[in-house]
Design an enzyme around this catalytic site. Structure first.
Site, PDB file in Angstrom:
ATOM      1  CG  ASP A  90      -2.231   0.445   0.832  1.00 60.62           C
ATOM      2  OD1 ASP A  90      -2.393   2.034   1.022  1.00 60.62           O
ATOM      3  OD2 ASP A  90      -2.710  -0.529   0.851  1.00 60.62           O
ATOM      4  CG  HIS A 122      -4.761   1.971  -1.881  1.00 56.39           C
ATOM      5  ND1 HIS A 122      -4.273   3.018  -0.529  1.00 56.39           N
ATOM      6  CD2 HIS A 122      -5.691   2.050  -2.703  1.00 56.39           C
ATOM      7  CE1 HIS A 122      -5.936   3.199  -0.605  1.00 56.39           C
ATOM      8  NE2 HIS A 122      -6.658   3.013  -1.659  1.00 56.39           N
ATOM      9  CD  GLU A 157     -10.507   4.217  -0.912  1.00 58.16           C
ATOM     10  OE1 GLU A 157     -10.640   4.879   0.100  1.00 58.16           O
ATOM     11  OE2 GLU A 157      -9.248   3.784  -0.597  1.00 58.16           O
TER      12      GLU A 157
HETATM   13  C1  ACM Z   1     -10.668  -0.684   0.412  1.00 54.91           C
HETATM   14  O1  ACM Z   1     -11.237  -0.109   1.289  1.00 54.91           O
HETATM   15  N1  ACM Z   1     -10.662   1.123   0.126  1.00 54.91           N
HETATM   16  C2  ACM Z   1     -11.560  -1.573  -0.198  1.00 54.91           C
END
Ligand code: ACM
Ligand code: ZN
Length: 735
Positions: free
Chosen positions: A384, A447, A511
């Site tokens: 991440d 991420h 995201e």
């Molecule tokens: C997430 O909670 N961003 C998958």
């Protein structure tokens, strides 16, 4: 004289290092002082809720070895005050303390002496459970000791009490401590009273196991898919010697059954009579994870659709042997038969070693606990913005430069570690014995700051980007116009595919458009790619097509080169789900849309909607984590309410959803706040039990009140075994 010696004893208890930082409140120390502090003395009126003095002591003072609260004003030590602080060696409680709440010092396993002040009224459940280095406990006065208050304090050798009348103690207050190892130093003449008193007598004499017969209706969790049938035969006497007969190919299940029988019957006096026989067999006409169990006077027969089915039969036998109380086992199981099979194919928990590293032994133990509740997949969020946690031999920089950092939000502690490929192979082998698949996840295109930090050319404009030390979402994405991105991901996924035999690889995908994909708009390489693809514009949906292009390329590599089924977090911006992928419905309020998209694309979907399945959210107001970035409360009842079919039945507009598209359920444990192994369990349980039942048990056989009844036996067994659960468990029900 007695009073004088008690006073001296109390003074000795209060001896603390002289070099302590002495302040009134935690607010008087700056962030660096909190992170550096090893000895703290507080003298003011302490706060106990929200980002309280205790939350700061626990989460910000990661090196804290001694804590002197003797001059502080604090009548109640709050729930989880110093939960699982493994460095804490010395503690002086406030003089005016009256109540110590649940799990206040849970697993403070460096703490050697505890002295309870005279005015203390009560010690809540598990307040000092697992303080295994505690050797001397001094109790002034007569506080009531709650369930498991000092359970598994296996180092205890001496308890000094000055009360003639034994404090009221729950029978389990000292559970897990061998009888005879602790010397009770009590006022002369009161020895007999202690020897007879509930809670105290267990320290002096082994308590015989009650010869009860289990009530299967309150033992099994998840509830079986069909009713338990009592066939009227004589009950099985558990305490006889057991022999196991198994067909070839079930060596692992034989080992598992031996382990279960040994754990459940350890220390028990053997009953007379012929040996019990446990037979294990498979029947390929049954679904792979289904099993049949037949309990009779001479033993138990388990038949499974495969080795996995046999294993689940053994897990059910374990719960029947446990019975319905906090004892490790019951003496008899009634004669019964049971046919059982899961509702959904995949029952998964996700853990997040990227935010805060989770050592390999912790993962292994977690797998064992998951398997008890018939979970069959552990999903590892390996990378991440905050770290890269898996060795990639082609790119050693990833773990050299992106697996060590200081801090997670306001917790300025060093966080380091990664898994070697050999360690991951070891985990895969270990988990296979528990029929748990290990699913790796590599995020893209968002991420990914950890990788970008090591290889700036992965992002638009080759920017130097520091590792992120806070939660939230970075604006920095992989550049879909950069050829190295495809080469890098191809090489990473190639190594991953060779390490993890799972049919699945999770690609993240969440995201990236939130914040909007603006970073792609001004990048010459992205613009050139847009031209090649005929994308005309910079709107969100135009940029999204670049993400689709990147995904399609990676998905193709995964499927054609490595034979893997790609998974990703579903976003409504995905207009098309590529064939053969599994998507995860995770966003609060968007599950129905995700399901409709899965059905429209004939794709399979995992249900982990935030409002039921985000187990990193607090389970109740004020439960850990006390500070967060707006996580909603997800109660046990709320998790239990998850219907994996989301109400889409035969009469709905998605009549085939469950049968054709539902892959399973997943619970997430994002680790921004999970700063000890115990807290991984704390967040997971008991909600993971509710989720296990959602994934296993048909909707028609689920009932929240019935779940609560069955939960009680499971929770007491977990407390006895030292499996951490939310302290709110002691108050909260699922209905
Ligand atoms: C997430 O909670 N961003 C998958
Ligand atoms: Zn770019």
């Amino acid at each position: 004289m007695k009073r004088l010696s008690a006073l001296i004893l109390w003074m000795v208890c209060l001896t603390m290092p002289l070099a302590a930082q002495t302040v009134r409140r935690m607010a008087d120390l700056d962030a660096a002082a909190k992170a550096d502090a090893t000895h703290i003395a507080l003298t003011g009126t302490l706060s106990t809720a929200g980002n309280s003095d205790f939350r700061q002591l626990r989460d910000l003072c990661w090196q804290l070895e001694s804590l002197d609260l003797s001059r502080a004003d604090c009548p109640t030590i709050p729930r989880c005050a110093l939960h699982s602080r493994h460095a804490l060696k010395r503690l002086a409680l406030p003089d005016n303390v009256r109540q110590i709440d649940a799990q206040a010092f849970y697993a403070c396993d460096a703490l050697t002496d505890v002295c309870l002040p005279p005015g203390l009224d009560s010690i809540a459940p598990e307040a000092f459970a697992g303080c295994s280095a505690l050797t001397t406990l001094t109790i002034h006065g007569r506080p009531a000791l709650g369930p498991f208050a000092f359970a598994r304090c296996t180092g205890l050798r001496r308890i000094i009490l000055n009360s003639d009348v034994p404090p009221v103690a729950d029978a389990t207050a000292f559970a897990g401590i061998a009888a005879g190892q602790v010397r009770l130093v009590v006022p002369r003449g009161s020895e007999d009273r202690y020897a007879r008193a509930e809670g105290w007598r267990t320290l002096m004499q082994a308590v015989p196991l009650p010869a009860d017969t289990c009530r299967p209706e309150v033992c099994l969790l998840p509830a079986p898919s069909s009713p338990i049938v009592r066939h009227g035969g004589s009950p099985l006497s558990v305490l006889r010697k057991w022999r196991i007969k198994a067909e070839d190919g079930l060596d692992n299940e034989v080992r598992q059954a031996r382990r279960v029988l040994a754990e459940r019957t350890a220390g028990a006096k053997r009953a007379k009579g012929p040996d019990n026989i446990l037979t294990l067999a498979t029947d390929s006409t049954m679904p792979a994870e289904a099993y049949h169990i037949y309990i009779h006077a001479r033993g138990a027969d388990i038949k499974g659709g495969s080795a996995a089915g046999v294993f689940y039969g053994v897990m059910t036998l374990d719960q029947l042997l446990r019975g319905d109380a906090g004892n490790p086992m019951c003496a008899y199981v009634p004669a019964l038969t049971l046919d059982d099979a899961p509702r959904t194919a995949m029952r998964e928990l996700m853990v997040d070693p990227a935010r805060i590293f989770i050592p390999l032994p912790v993962l292994k133990d977690f797998v064992v606990e998951m398997a008890r509740w018939k979970y069959n997949a552990l999903h590892l969020h390996l990378v991440d913005d905050q770290a890269w946690r898996i060795e990639i031999k082609r790119y050693p920089e990833l773990t050299q430069q992106a697996s060590e950092r200081t801090g997670m939000d306001d917790m300025l502690m060093p966080i380091s570690g990664y898994y070697t490929q050999d360690e991951m192979r070891e985990l895969v082998r270990f988990a296979a014995d528990y029929h748990v698949d290990i699913i790796p996840e590599i995020e893209m295109p968002g991420h990914e700051v950890a990788a970008i930090h090591c290889f700036p050319q992965l992002t638009c404009g080759a920017k130097e980007v520091p590792i992120r030390t806070t939660c939230g979402v970075s604006n920095e994405l992989l550049c879909p116009g950069e050829p190295f991105v495809y080469e890098f991901l191809g090489n990473v996924l190639g190594e991953l595919a060779a390490v993890f035999p799972s049919p699945y690889v999770h690609l993240g995908g969440d995201e990236a458009g939130n914040p909007a994909l603006g970073c792609w708009t001004d990048c010459p390489k992205c613009r050139a790619l847009k031209r090649r693809l005929g994308i005309d514009g910079d709107r969100r949906e135009d940029n999204w097509r670049l993400q689709e292009h990147l995904f399609n390329s990676i998905i193709d590599t995964l499927r054609t080169k490595h034979g893997k089924t790609p998974m990703f977090w579903y976003e409504t911006d995905f207009k098309r789900i590529p064939e053969g992928c599994i998507v995860f419905a995770w966003r609060h309020g968007l599950t129905a849309a995700a399901i409709r998209a899965a059905v429209a694309n004939d794709a399979r979907i995992m249900l982990c909607p935030g409002e039921h399945c985000y187990l990193d959210y607090p389970m109740a107001g004020g439960d850990m984590p006390e500070v967060n970035w707006g996580m909603p409360i997800t109660s046990l009842a709320q998790t239990y309410r998850l219907d994996p079919a989301w109400g889409f039945g035969p009469a709905s507009d998605c009549p085939t959803f469950e049968e054709r598209h539902l892959a399973g359920v997943a619970g997430t444990l994002w680790s921004e706040c999970i700063n000890s192994p115990e807290r991984l369990y704390y967040q997971a349980f008991p909600r993971a039990l509710a989720l296990a039942e959602a994934g296993w048990t048909p909707q028609a056989r689920r009932d929240a009140a019935d779940f609560d009844r069955r939960l009680q036996a499971a929770l007491r067994d977990m407390a006895r075994r030292g499996i951490c659960r939310s302290a709110v468990t002691w108050q909260q029900a699922a209905h």
